[in-house]
Structure formats: structure tokens, C-alpha cells
Enzyme design. Structure first.
Site, PDB file in Angstrom:
ATOM      1  N   GLY A 118      39.410  25.289  45.681  1.00 60.82           N
ATOM      2  CA  GLY A 118      38.879  26.428  44.946  1.00 60.82           C
ATOM      3  C   GLY A 118      37.727  27.107  45.657  1.00 60.82           C
ATOM      4  O   GLY A 118      36.940  27.826  45.035  1.00 60.82           O
ATOM      5  N   SER A 122      42.027  30.965  51.250  1.00 65.55           N
ATOM      6  CA  SER A 122      42.971  32.074  51.434  1.00 65.55           C
ATOM      7  C   SER A 122      42.237  33.377  51.729  1.00 65.55           C
ATOM      8  O   SER A 122      42.637  34.139  52.615  1.00 65.55           O
ATOM      9  CB  SER A 122      43.857  32.232  50.197  1.00 65.55           C
ATOM     10  OG  SER A 122      43.092  32.458  49.033  1.00 65.55           O
ATOM     11  N   ASP A 166      36.386  37.058  46.013  1.00 70.56           N
ATOM     12  CA  ASP A 166      36.486  36.113  47.114  1.00 70.56           C
ATOM     13  C   ASP A 166      36.407  36.817  48.462  1.00 70.56           C
ATOM     14  O   ASP A 166      35.695  36.376  49.374  1.00 70.56           O
ATOM     15  CB  ASP A 166      37.785  35.322  47.018  1.00 70.56           C
ATOM     16  CG  ASP A 166      37.835  34.455  45.779  1.00 70.56           C
ATOM     17  OD1 ASP A 166      36.797  34.305  45.106  1.00 70.56           O
ATOM     18  OD2 ASP A 166      38.926  33.932  45.469  1.00 70.56           O
TER      19      ASP A 166
END
Length: 379
Positions: A118, A122, A166
Site C-alpha cells: 500500500g 505502481s 499517489d
């Protein structure tokens, strides 16, 4: 990692002057599932990264080698499409958006972001590819351009309808700073992170999350549906930032239990971002810890993105006097527990928690020493 990717790209592709880029993962101090709901988030880039080396090959295809998976793939620009390879999908999703502006290239990458933790490996991979391509082919991409390339790659090629947090944290991160981002206006401020006398800790539950296989997209759809219904009641409402608990309570029965709880999480989590900034600025770390716990309970009960194991870890770690607060971080359904503790040796606490966890679930937790570090950059 830098020496490794240089060595591999030289030996594998005879590329001796590669562009080398590091892109970090992130923690999110507060603001979970508020980014795609166009609210507030408080992330920071950390000292775990994807490192990518890239070199032009004067062809119409890309050759990509993953050191960690020991896999090589060659893809022609005319044949780019999503497949079953998760890491390749993330890369190709970025390349597909830029293929009219770039030439063929060779690429090697590795990383030390714990898989399934988490911590946004990516996003870091997408960021490293966008940044390296910009440098390699002189595209002069702006930071927001690179962040949005990564987000669109997740949407179109990885099947995760993520927000922008992110990618933003990976690209914009600053050493020693957390970033308060308004995901509606895309304005942000850097906030010094000074918790002298206290410490952040990060424990990996080793329950790997896989967002494309989880209920992540369901939660996005459920909260969006709740907002759309509320907009029909309050015509001046444009986003969750215009919503408060008084308005939500007024229409609670009309939006139903699930819609009500999803909206309540977003409203209260947005408030917690602002409260966390205020608590840190005033050195009120006990308040900051309580906010972390409240966030976890909201994720557990209202947004339903925790899991049995992370709930167990938070519940038991909160029995320790040295712990001010803790919560699950990341997209959910596993991953890491982030917390604030008094500045003392946490090893005995970790050992006790680990023993309980092993007895209950047959799993071990892994401590991840975390430091707030620089965002994506070329070496």
C-alpha cells in the site's frame, strides 16, 4: 539500485549513457479515499523507490527488463495493449500516451518498495517511466503532466480508478515535508514535518492488497452515487467539499445506509486532514495520534476498506502506552499500519504485537523504517 540498473542496461542492451531516474513510493498521513472524491489529502514521498534506466534504441519498439521479476518483454508501438502482466501494463499505459512523441527505447528497472504494502509502487513505476521518457526525448513535461500520465495509465491499463494523490506524491514530494493537496483545485502547500520527541512507524501486515481485484472501484462508485443524489437535493453543491454533516444528516434516509456511510467517511476524513495539519503545526501530537485512530475506525466502519488483520493490529497496538495513534494506510484491504509513537525503542512493542499476530493469523509483521524523502528526480 542505481549501480544495478546501469550495470544491467549496459550488459543487456549495450547502452552506456542511460537516463537514470528514481521515483519514490509514498505514505499518506491523512486523507484516505478522499483524492478521487476531490477532497483533501496529506501524503509524503518516502525512502523506498523504483529506479529506472532508459536508453534510445532507434527502433519503433521498446524492450523492457524487470530485474526483480527477471522478465523481459519487447513491444512494438503499433501493438501496445493491456494484458495480464501488471507491471508491464503500468509502463505501457504511460508509453501509449506518449508514443507519437518518442522513439524506441530500452529500459531496465528495479525497486525496493515492498510489494502489496500500500506504499504505491505502481504510481512510482509510472512516475519513473514518464520522467525518464521526458528526459530521454526532451519532452519537457511539467510535473502535473507526468502525474496525470501515471493516473491515466492506472485507469486505462491497470483497471484501477485511482485518484491523483499517489502520482502527485511521487512526482512532487519534498524531503522533510508533507504535502497538503486540494484534489479539486490541484493546489497544494508544503508543510514541514517536525515531530521531535515522537516518531513515525510503519508495520507491514503482509496481507497484500491488489486494488484491481478488490472493492476499490466499488467504493469509488458508491461514494460518487451518494454525491450525485445529494446534488439533486442541494443544487449549489459541486463536490464533497461543499458537503457537511448537517446536510448529510438531512438526507440520510434518502441516500440509504451505504451511501450515507461512504459520504460520512469522506466528510470526516476531509476534516481530519485539516485538523492534522493544525495539530502538527501546534505540536499537539496526542491529537494527531487520535486523528489517525479515528481515520482507521472510519475506514473500518464507514468505508469498509480495512480487513480483519489490519483491524487486529490497530486494536492491539493501541493498548501500548507509547503509541499515540495508528491506522491502515494505502488503498485498503491489507497493506501497512502507520502510526505515531513516543520517541523510544519500539522493538519490545513490535515483538509483542508480532507474537500476537502470529498466534492469531500465522502471519508476521514487518517493520519498515520510513523517512520522508525527495520526490521523483534524475540521477
Amino acid at each position: 539500485m542505481v549501480n544495478k540498473v546501469i550495470r544491467y542496461i549496459e550488459n543487456r542492451y549495450d547502452a552506456h549513457t542511460p537516463v537514470v531516474v528514481k521515483a519514490p513510493g509514498r505514505i499518506n498521513l491523512m486523507g484516505t479515499h478522499t483524492d478521487y472524491n476531490l477532497g483533501f489529502v496529506l501524503p509524503a514521498s518516502i525512502n523506498y523507490q523504483i529506479c529506472t534506466a532508459m536508453h534510445p534504441n532507434n527502433t519503433d519498439h521498446c524492450r523492457i527488463y524487470s530485474i526483480d521479476f527477471d522478465q523481459e518483454v519487447t513491444v512494438s508501438f503499433s501493438e501496445i495493449k493491456a494484458g495480464n502482466n501488471t507491471w508491464l501494463n503500468l509502463i505501457l499505459g504511460v508509453v501509449d500516451q506518449l508514443k507519437s512523441r518518442i522513439g524506441g527505447f530500452d529500459m531496465v528497472f528495479t525497486g525496493n518498495i515492498p510489494k502489496g504494502s500500500g506504499l504505491s509502487s505502481s504510481a512510482a513505476l509510472c512516475s519513473s517511466v514518464a520522467f525518464a521518457l521526458s528526459e530521454l526525448f526532451g519532452l519537457q513535461l511539467e510535473k502535473w503532466d507526468m502525474a496525470k500520465l501515471g493516473q491515466k495509465s492506472e485507469h486505462k491499463f491497470a483497471g484501477v480508478q485511482c485518484g491523483i494523490m499517489d502520482q502527485f506524491a511521487s512526482i512532487f514530494g519534498e524531503a522533510g515535508k508533507v504535502l497538503k493537496l486540494n484534489c479539486l483545485s490541484l493546489t497544494y502547500e508544503s508543510i514541514s514535518f517536525n515531530i521531535q520527541g515522537y516518531q513515525l512507524f510503519l508495520f507491514n501486515s503482509n496481507v497484500p492488497h491488489a486494488l484491481h481485484e478488490s472493492a476499490y472501484n466499488d467504493r469509488r462508485n458508491e461514494s460518487a452515487a451518494a454525491l450525485e443524489l445529494l446534488k439533486t437535493k442541494e443544487r449549489s453543491m459541486a463536490s464533497f467539499q461543499d458537503l457537511n454533516m448537517a446536510i448529510l444528516e438531512q438526507y440520510a434516509s434518502e441516500i440509504g445506509d451505504i451511501g450515507y456511510r461512504r459520504a460520512r467517511h469522506v466528510i470526516t476524513e476531509n476534516a481530519r486532514v485539516n485538523q492534522m495539519c493544525e495539530a502538527m503545526a501546534n505540536g499537539r501530537f496526542a491529537v494527531a495520534g487520535q486523528l489517525l485512530l479515528e481515520s482507521h475506525l472510519s475506514q473500518q466502519n464507514d468505508y469498509e476498506v480495512t480487513c480483519e488483520q489490519t483491524n487486529f493490529l490497530v486494536q492491539n497496538i493501541m493498548q501500548e502506552d507509547a503509541i499515540l495513534g495508528a491506522r491502515q494506510v494505502g488503498g485498503g484491504f491489507g497493506g501497512c499500519i502507520l502510526g505515531i509513537a513516543r520517541d523510544q525503542d519500539l522493538k519490545p512493542i513490535f515483538n509483542r504485537l508480532n507474537e500476537l499476530y502470529q498466534t492469531e493469523y500465522g502471519l508476521k509483521i514487518t517493520p519498515i523504517p520510513v523517512k520522508i524523502s525527495r520526490g521523483c528526480h534524475r540521477l
